[in-house]
Design a protein around this motif. Structure first.
Motif, PDB file in Angstrom:
ATOM      1  N   HIS A  13       3.270   9.991   6.900  1.00 55.85           N
ATOM      2  CA  HIS A  13       3.953   9.171   6.147  1.00 55.85           C
ATOM      3  C   HIS A  13       2.905   7.954   5.938  1.00 55.85           C
ATOM      4  O   HIS A  13       2.039   7.686   6.829  1.00 55.85           O
ATOM      5  CB  HIS A  13       5.194   8.638   6.679  1.00 55.85           C
ATOM      6  CG  HIS A  13       5.170   7.755   7.904  1.00 55.85           C
ATOM      7  ND1 HIS A  13       5.116   6.577   7.663  1.00 55.85           N
ATOM      8  CD2 HIS A  13       5.418   7.863   9.034  1.00 55.85           C
ATOM      9  CE1 HIS A  13       4.963   5.905   8.820  1.00 55.85           C
ATOM     10  NE2 HIS A  13       5.263   6.706   9.792  1.00 55.85           N
ATOM     11  N   ASN A  14       3.184   6.994   4.819  1.00 54.42           N
ATOM     12  CA  ASN A  14       2.438   6.288   4.483  1.00 54.42           C
ATOM     13  C   ASN A  14       3.477   4.782   4.111  1.00 54.42           C
ATOM     14  O   ASN A  14       3.232   3.897   3.655  1.00 54.42           O
ATOM     15  CB  ASN A  14       1.531   5.922   3.379  1.00 54.42           C
ATOM     16  CG  ASN A  14       2.430   6.175   1.953  1.00 54.42           C
ATOM     17  OD1 ASN A  14       3.620   6.553   1.907  1.00 54.42           O
ATOM     18  ND2 ASN A  14       1.614   5.791   0.888  1.00 54.42           N
ATOM     19  N   LEU A  15       4.563   4.755   5.117  1.00 52.61           N
ATOM     20  CA  LEU A  15       5.554   3.661   4.796  1.00 52.61           C
ATOM     21  C   LEU A  15       4.901   2.380   5.530  1.00 52.61           C
ATOM     22  O   LEU A  15       4.115   2.714   6.583  1.00 52.61           O
ATOM     23  CB  LEU A  15       7.071   3.988   5.400  1.00 52.61           C
ATOM     24  CG  LEU A  15       7.572   4.739   4.378  1.00 52.61           C
ATOM     25  CD1 LEU A  15       7.404   6.032   3.878  1.00 52.61           C
ATOM     26  CD2 LEU A  15       9.275   4.877   4.732  1.00 52.61           C
ATOM     27  N   PRO A  16       5.431   1.416   5.315  1.00 46.32           N
ATOM     28  CA  PRO A  16       4.882   0.169   5.828  1.00 46.32           C
ATOM     29  C   PRO A  16       5.249   0.126   7.478  1.00 46.32           C
ATOM     30  O   PRO A  16       6.375   1.035   7.793  1.00 46.32           O
ATOM     31  CB  PRO A  16       5.811  -0.939   5.226  1.00 46.32           C
ATOM     32  CG  PRO A  16       6.052  -0.443   3.920  1.00 46.32           C
ATOM     33  CD  PRO A  16       6.431   1.117   4.395  1.00 46.32           C
ATOM     34  N   ALA A  17       4.350  -0.591   8.184  1.00 38.42           N
ATOM     35  CA  ALA A  17       4.578  -0.616   9.682  1.00 38.42           C
ATOM     36  C   ALA A  17       6.036  -1.226  10.113  1.00 38.42           C
ATOM     37  O   ALA A  17       6.469  -0.953  11.114  1.00 38.42           O
ATOM     38  CB  ALA A  17       3.703  -1.479  10.339  1.00 38.42           C
ATOM     39  N   GLY A  18       6.483  -1.743   8.978  1.00 40.57           N
ATOM     40  CA  GLY A  18       7.963  -2.524   9.602  1.00 40.57           C
ATOM     41  C   GLY A  18       8.799  -1.535   9.498  1.00 40.57           C
ATOM     42  O   GLY A  18      10.186  -1.769   9.978  1.00 40.57           O
ATOM     43  N   ILE A  19       8.795  -0.216   9.253  1.00 36.61           N
ATOM     44  CA  ILE A  19       9.946   0.802   9.222  1.00 36.61           C
ATOM     45  C   ILE A  19       9.364   1.848  10.336  1.00 36.61           C
ATOM     46  O   ILE A  19       8.401   2.560  10.103  1.00 36.61           O
ATOM     47  CB  ILE A  19      10.024   1.514   7.655  1.00 36.61           C
ATOM     48  CG1 ILE A  19      10.579   0.609   6.825  1.00 36.61           C
ATOM     49  CG2 ILE A  19      11.048   2.736   8.126  1.00 36.61           C
ATOM     50  CD1 ILE A  19       9.712   0.096   5.667  1.00 36.61           C
ATOM     51  N   ASN A  20      10.084   1.976  11.446  1.00 38.21           N
ATOM     52  CA  ASN A  20       9.846   3.107  12.427  1.00 38.21           C
ATOM     53  C   ASN A  20      10.294   4.421  12.057  1.00 38.21           C
ATOM     54  O   ASN A  20      11.494   4.774  12.375  1.00 38.21           O
ATOM     55  CB  ASN A  20      10.293   2.431  13.648  1.00 38.21           C
ATOM     56  CG  ASN A  20       9.942   3.128  15.084  1.00 38.21           C
ATOM     57  OD1 ASN A  20       9.473   4.209  14.648  1.00 38.21           O
ATOM     58  ND2 ASN A  20       9.723   2.670  15.837  1.00 38.21           N
ATOM     59  N   VAL A  21       9.620   5.225  11.403  1.00 38.70           N
ATOM     60  CA  VAL A  21       9.885   6.347  10.855  1.00 38.70           C
ATOM     61  C   VAL A  21      10.055   7.360  11.783  1.00 38.70           C
ATOM     62  O   VAL A  21      11.242   8.069  11.772  1.00 38.70           O
ATOM     63  CB  VAL A  21       8.815   6.741   9.779  1.00 38.70           C
ATOM     64  CG1 VAL A  21       9.438   8.308   9.404  1.00 38.70           C
ATOM     65  CG2 VAL A  21       8.695   5.741   8.444  1.00 38.70           C
TER      66      VAL A  21
END
Length: 277
Positions: A133-141
């Protein structure tokens, strides 16, 4: 090589050739069956949309191509309802999907304050395996994935739907908090901003303002602290902290009361409302 050895080798080769031929024929048959099923499904969906499909029993299936069994009609109805739900989810949340080989990529296009933020994506392999994924580091996917899939000990479309909704909520909340901080730095409020500090992925925000009393050239510093949940755009109730100079201690309770609007408004609007003349 002896005659017996030659005959045995020939027999083995013939058996291998037969196995390969049978497997090739089976693959061709499966492809034909799959094509027939796809064409039949497409036809039935078209008939349902046009209202031309009659629901009957299984005995009539071979006699009229416009007639389908009750079981098949129920299955197609459930499929159609599921597709409608997915389409609705995409329209309402900005989540779309595309298939790439045996992988599916879900894309997120959130809007914050009318501004497009993205595009972000999550890539899945077979059996809902999370690949990247490429979501921001602020979201622990990966943590959210484990909580949604592993904790339930099953991989299902319902788990996937819940997971996507949770991820989107965390993503939009993070982007909103980030944008709120940027908004404070711009415009009229920026003239009174001394410092703004964020910690823990914008879940702990401290704003220091320079406030001048009427008729007093010297500015006093007022510090406002707020805490947020990871999946929230507004502060945690009761988390507000206000610090004022010693000379303003008597007015602290009144100022805290004024700042209660920060629980319901975006950060910039809340501060402007709390300190408006």
């Amino acid at each position: 090589m002896s005659l017996a050895g030659i005959l045995k080798e020939r027999s083995d080769n013939e058996k291998k050739t037969k196995v390969i031929t049978d497997a090739s024929q089976a693959i061709r048959n499966l492809k034909r069956q799959n094509k027939t099923i796809e064409e039949r499904t497409k036809f039935l969906r078209k008939q349902i949309c046009e209202g031309n499909l009659e629901v009957g029993n299984t005995e009539n299936n071979d006699n009229d191509k416009n007639t389908v069994s009750s079981e098949s009609a129920e299955l197609l109805y459930r499929i159609s309802k599921s597709n409608q739900k997915l389409e609705g989810l995409a329209c309402l949340t900005g989540i779309t999907a595309t298939k790439q080989g045996n992988q599916i990529v879900y894309m997120f296009d959130p809007f914050v304050q009318g501004k497009h933020k993205g595009t972000y994506y999550i890539r899945f392999g077979p059996s809902y395996t999370l690949l990247e994924h490429n979501l921001p580091a602020g979201i622990n996917v990966r943590k959210l994935y484990k909580e949604t899939f592993d904790a339930r000990k099953q991989n299902s479309s319902e788990n996937l739907k819940d997971f996507l909704k949770i991820v989107f909520r965390y993503l939009r909340s993070f982007l909103s908090r980030e944008q709120q901080v940027e908004d404070v730095k711009d415009g009229d409020l920026a003239l009174h901003l001394k410092h703004i500090e964020t910690r823990h992925q914008h879940t702990d925000i401290t704003v220091t303002l320079q406030i001048r009393e009427e008729g007093n050239e010297e500015a006093n510093l007022v510090e406002i602290g707020l805490e947020y949940e990871m999946d929230a755009e507004r502060p945690i109730p009761g988390s507000l902290k206000v610090k004022v100079p010693e000379s303003w201690e008597e007015a602290l309770d009144s100022m805290i009361e004024q700042c209660q609007v920060l629980y319901t408004l975006r950060l910039k609007e809340g501060i402007l409302s709390a300190f408006k003349e």
